[in-house]
Design an enzyme around this catalytic site. Sequence first.
Site, PDB file in Angstrom:
ATOM      1  N   CYS A  79      20.488  17.254  89.634  1.00 36.42           N
ATOM      2  CA  CYS A  79      19.752  16.808  88.449  1.00 36.42           C
ATOM      3  C   CYS A  79      18.802  17.904  87.956  1.00 36.42           C
ATOM      4  CB  CYS A  79      18.951  15.546  88.783  1.00 36.42           C
ATOM      5  SG  CYS A  79      18.084  14.860  87.352  1.00 36.42           S
ATOM      6  N   ASP A 101      15.839  17.479  87.110  1.00 36.16           N
ATOM      7  CA  ASP A 101      14.471  17.119  87.495  1.00 36.16           C
ATOM      8  C   ASP A 101      13.741  18.287  88.180  1.00 36.16           C
ATOM      9  OD1 ASP A 101      12.252  15.988  89.125  1.00 36.16           O
ATOM     10  OD2 ASP A 101      13.020  14.082  88.362  1.00 36.16           O
ATOM     11  N   ARG A 132      11.332  18.412  90.103  1.00 34.40           N
ATOM     12  CA  ARG A 132      10.849  18.218  91.479  1.00 34.40           C
ATOM     13  C   ARG A 132      11.909  18.522  92.528  1.00 34.40           C
ATOM     14  NH1 ARG A 132       9.365  12.098  90.643  1.00 34.40           N
ATOM     15  NH2 ARG A 132      11.355  12.326  89.563  1.00 34.40           N
ATOM     16  N   HIS A 181      19.020  12.235  93.292  1.00 35.14           N
ATOM     17  CA  HIS A 181      17.690  12.068  93.909  1.00 35.14           C
ATOM     18  C   HIS A 181      17.121  10.710  93.529  1.00 35.14           C
ATOM     19  CE1 HIS A 181      15.112  12.743  90.257  1.00 35.14           C
ATOM     20  NE2 HIS A 181      16.245  13.245  89.828  1.00 35.14           N
ATOM     21  N   CYS A 195      15.173   9.033  89.986  1.00 31.51           N
ATOM     22  CA  CYS A 195      15.788   9.819  88.916  1.00 31.51           C
ATOM     23  C   CYS A 195      15.567   9.141  87.564  1.00 31.51           C
ATOM     24  CB  CYS A 195      17.290   9.981  89.183  1.00 31.51           C
ATOM     25  SG  CYS A 195      18.133  10.960  87.928  1.00 31.51           S
TER      26      CYS A 195
HETATM   27 CO    CO Z   1      17.066  12.988  87.936  1.00 31.09          CO
END
Ligand code: CO
Length: 211
Positions: free
Chosen positions: A44, A46, A48, A100, A103
């Site tokens: 992803c 993302d 993090r 994750h 998400c």
């Molecule tokens: Co995500």
Amino acid sequence: MKTDKSESIFSNNRRWIELKKANEPEYFKKLALGQSPEILYIGCSDSRVAFEETIGAKPGEVFVLRNIANMVNNLDFSATSVINYAVKHLLINDIVVCGHYQCGGVRAAMLQEDLGIMNPWLRNIRDIYRIHKNELNEIENENDRYDRFVELNVIEQCVNVMKIASVQKAINSRKLAIHAWVFDVRTGELKDLKLDAKSILTSLTEIYKLV
Ligand code: CO
């Protein structure tokens, strides 16, 4: 880290170069020779989830595709090009689809909300919910349902990877492995969903077998 503070970004970069060279003077000369990564990581976007950092990988070790909710969409030529290049040219033997928990993309697909240009992308995630509607709707706790949806999405994206001809060929000829993993942003832990790729591939045969 803000881009309007680009001074610090570039000074960080200079410091990083010095550090690398101090540890290994020929570092960049070696890096420039080429890549032979062992893993294709599909994850992803993302911020993090910094996969390489979480597994202690170095530059040159992981070939990467990232998008919202780690999707492998049939009409996404970026995804199919990355996978084909990794399998046919880099001869990668391990493909990891890593979702994750928490998400935002998966969460958005659980909401009744018109998100404009994002709708078609999220619709692919909603399709995963539809396929597993019975299992998901049985989970009463919303957070648990959200976690399971993340996991099922990862498994279904692995299935999508296995629909690609070059992947099928490599699974048969040189034991290419497909892994379904989930990163937990709440603990930093990486969880192996222990995908049974062989039996999934067998069940796909009737409809998706190409080679
Ligand atoms: Co995500």
